[in-house]
Scaffold this motif. Structure first.
Motif, PDB file in Angstrom:
ATOM      1  N   ALA A  78     -11.193  -5.398   3.857  1.00 34.84           N
ATOM      2  CA  ALA A  78     -10.986  -5.022   5.261  1.00 34.84           C
ATOM      3  C   ALA A  78      -9.509  -4.964   5.650  1.00 34.84           C
ATOM      4  N   ALA A  79      -8.652  -5.499   4.819  1.00 36.33           N
ATOM      5  CA  ALA A  79      -7.220  -5.483   5.128  1.00 36.33           C
ATOM      6  C   ALA A  79      -6.692  -4.055   5.055  1.00 36.33           C
ATOM      7  N   SER A  80      -5.744  -3.773   5.907  1.00 30.06           N
ATOM      8  CA  SER A  80      -5.182  -2.426   5.992  1.00 30.06           C
ATOM      9  C   SER A  80      -3.692  -2.449   5.695  1.00 30.06           C
ATOM     10  N   MET A  81      -3.269  -1.537   4.840  1.00 31.24           N
ATOM     11  CA  MET A  81      -1.838  -1.410   4.560  1.00 31.24           C
ATOM     12  C   MET A  81      -1.094  -0.975   5.822  1.00 31.24           C
ATOM     13  N   ASP A  82      -1.750  -0.197   6.686  1.00 31.24           N
ATOM     14  CA  ASP A  82      -1.136   0.201   7.955  1.00 31.24           C
ATOM     15  C   ASP A  82      -0.812  -1.026   8.792  1.00 31.24           C
ATOM     16  N   GLU A  83      -1.773  -1.939   8.901  1.00 31.08           N
ATOM     17  CA  GLU A  83      -1.568  -3.149   9.692  1.00 31.08           C
ATOM     18  C   GLU A  83      -0.462  -4.014   9.093  1.00 31.08           C
ATOM     19  N   ILE A  84      -0.482  -4.173   7.787  1.00 33.24           N
ATOM     20  CA  ILE A  84       0.535  -4.992   7.127  1.00 33.24           C
ATOM     21  C   ILE A  84       1.918  -4.392   7.366  1.00 33.24           C
ATOM     22  N   ALA A  85       2.039  -3.083   7.182  1.00 29.50           N
ATOM     23  CA  ALA A  85       3.325  -2.419   7.391  1.00 29.50           C
ATOM     24  C   ALA A  85       3.806  -2.597   8.827  1.00 29.50           C
ATOM     25  N   GLU A  86       2.886  -2.438   9.776  1.00 29.16           N
ATOM     26  CA  GLU A  86       3.250  -2.584  11.189  1.00 29.16           C
ATOM     27  C   GLU A  86       3.736  -4.004  11.490  1.00 29.16           C
ATOM     28  N   LEU A  87       3.017  -4.999  10.983  1.00 30.50           N
ATOM     29  CA  LEU A  87       3.399  -6.390  11.230  1.00 30.50           C
ATOM     30  C   LEU A  87       4.739  -6.746  10.582  1.00 30.50           C
ATOM     31  N   VAL A  88       5.015  -6.152   9.431  1.00 33.94           N
ATOM     32  CA  VAL A  88       6.279  -6.411   8.746  1.00 33.94           C
ATOM     33  C   VAL A  88       7.414  -5.652   9.413  1.00 33.94           C
ATOM     34  N   GLY A  89       7.073  -4.494   9.996  1.00 34.10           N
ATOM     35  CA  GLY A  89       8.098  -3.660  10.613  1.00 34.10           C
ATOM     36  C   GLY A  89       8.704  -2.656   9.648  1.00 34.10           C
ATOM     37  N   VAL A  90       7.903  -2.248   8.664  1.00 31.49           N
ATOM     38  CA  VAL A  90       8.336  -1.223   7.710  1.00 31.49           C
ATOM     39  C   VAL A  90       7.301  -0.110   7.706  1.00 31.49           C
ATOM     40  N   SER A  91       7.613   0.968   7.032  1.00 30.25           N
ATOM     41  CA  SER A  91       6.661   2.065   6.923  1.00 30.25           C
ATOM     42  C   SER A  91       5.649   1.752   5.812  1.00 30.25           C
ATOM     43  N   LYS A  92       4.499   2.346   5.920  1.00 30.66           N
ATOM     44  CA  LYS A  92       3.479   2.197   4.889  1.00 30.66           C
ATOM     45  C   LYS A  92       4.000   2.690   3.532  1.00 30.66           C
ATOM     46  N   PRO A  93       4.708   3.842   3.489  1.00 30.48           N
ATOM     47  CA  PRO A  93       5.268   4.275   2.200  1.00 30.48           C
ATOM     48  C   PRO A  93       6.221   3.244   1.582  1.00 30.48           C
ATOM     49  N   MET A  94       6.912   2.465   2.433  1.00 31.01           N
ATOM     50  CA  MET A  94       7.801   1.422   1.917  1.00 31.01           C
ATOM     51  C   MET A  94       6.992   0.349   1.175  1.00 31.01           C
ATOM     52  N   LEU A  95       5.850  -0.036   1.732  1.00 24.59           N
ATOM     53  CA  LEU A  95       4.982  -0.995   1.039  1.00 24.59           C
ATOM     54  C   LEU A  95       4.571  -0.446  -0.319  1.00 24.59           C
ATOM     55  N   TYR A  96       4.185   0.817  -0.337  1.00 29.58           N
ATOM     56  CA  TYR A  96       3.764   1.439  -1.599  1.00 29.58           C
ATOM     57  C   TYR A  96       4.939   1.547  -2.578  1.00 29.58           C
ATOM     58  N   GLU A  97       6.136   1.719  -2.064  1.00 29.47           N
ATOM     59  CA  GLU A  97       7.317   1.784  -2.918  1.00 29.47           C
ATOM     60  C   GLU A  97       7.515   0.454  -3.661  1.00 29.47           C
ATOM     61  N   TYR A  98       7.301  -0.633  -2.964  1.00 30.18           N
ATOM     62  CA  TYR A  98       7.474  -1.962  -3.568  1.00 30.18           C
ATOM     63  C   TYR A  98       6.305  -2.392  -4.440  1.00 30.18           C
ATOM     64  N   PHE A  99       5.078  -2.086  -4.015  1.00 27.22           N
ATOM     65  CA  PHE A  99       3.896  -2.663  -4.662  1.00 27.22           C
ATOM     66  C   PHE A  99       2.947  -1.646  -5.296  1.00 27.22           C
TER      67      PHE A  99
END
Length: 185
Positions: A19-40
Motif C-alpha cells: 500500500a505504500a506509495s513512492m509518490d507519498e514518500i517523495a512528497e514527504l521527503v521533498g524530492v521528486s519521484k524520479p529522484m527516489l528511483y535514481e537512488y533506489f
C-alpha cells in the motif's frame, strides 16, 4: 539519502509495502519521484535499503553492547538488552522487519533472513569465545534458538507495552541461560 530511508521506513511500516506509495514518500521527503528511483531503482530497492540499514544498526548496537563483557552470561545479557532496546526504540524498523518476514521467496524476505543469519553468526561467535568445547554445529544451533526465541518474545512484547526491554531481557535470560549455563567456561 538517510532522510529518504527514514521516511520510507515510516511509510512502509504504517501502510505495508504493497500500500505504500513512492509518490507519498517523495512528497514527504521533498524530492521528486524520479529522484527516489535514481537512488533506489524501484520501490523494492527502497524497501531493501530500509532493511539493510536496520540490519547494520542492529549489528552495531549488539556488538557495542557486548564490548567489555566479563562472562558469557554478561555478554548474552548485554546483547539481549541491546536487541530489546533496538526493538523498543526503532519500532518502525522492527515493524518493517516483522511484516516482511511473511513475504517468503522475495528479496525482502531474503534480506530479513540475512538479518537473522547476522545475529545468529554474532551469537555463535560469542558462544565459541565463552563456551567450552569446539562443537561449532552445537553453538550454531543454540544461536538459532536464541534468535528465534527472542524474535517471538519481541512480538509478544508488542502486545504488552508494560514490558520494558530490561524485563524482556530477564525473561529471556531465565529460559536461555538455564540451557546454556552448563557450557560456560
Amino acid at each position: 539519502m538517510r532522510q529518504m530511508i527514514d521516511v520510507a521506513e515510516e511509510v512502509f511500516s504504517a501502510r505495508g509495502y504493497a500500500a505504500a506509495s513512492m509518490d507519498e514518500i517523495a512528497e514527504l521527503v521533498g524530492v521528486s519521484k524520479p529522484m527516489l528511483y535514481e537512488y533506489f531503482n524501484s520501490k523494492e530497492g527502497l524497501l531493501l535499503a530500509c532493511i539493510q540499514e536496520s540490519r547494520a544498526v542492529l549489528r552495531e548496537v549488539t556488538e557495542q553492547a557486548m564490548v567489555g563483557a566479563t562472562s558469557a552470561e554478561d555478554a548474552l545479557r548485554r546483547g539481549l538488552l541491546a536487541f530489546f532496546v533496538f526493538i523498543r526504540e526503532r519500532r518502525q524498523a522492527w515493524s518493517l522487519l516483522r511484516h516482511e518476514m511473511a513475504l517468503i521467496g522475495t528479496p525482502a524476505a531474503e534480506e530479513v533472513e540475512e538479518t537473522r543469519r547476522q545475529q545468529t553468526d554474532l551469537i555463535a561467535a560469542l558462544m565459541s569465545g565463552y563456551f567450552t568445547g569446539d562443537d561449532d554445529l552445537r553453538a550454531e544451533a543454540a544461536a538459532e534458538f536464541v534468535v528465534g526465541a527472542c524474535e517471538r518474545l519481541a512480538i509478544w512484547c508488542e502486545r504488552h507495552e508494560e514490558v520494558t526491554p530490561e524485563m524482556a531481557t530477564e525473561y529471556a535470560m531465565d529460559v536461555l541461560w538455564a540451557g546454556l549455563r552448563g557450557r560456560a567456561r
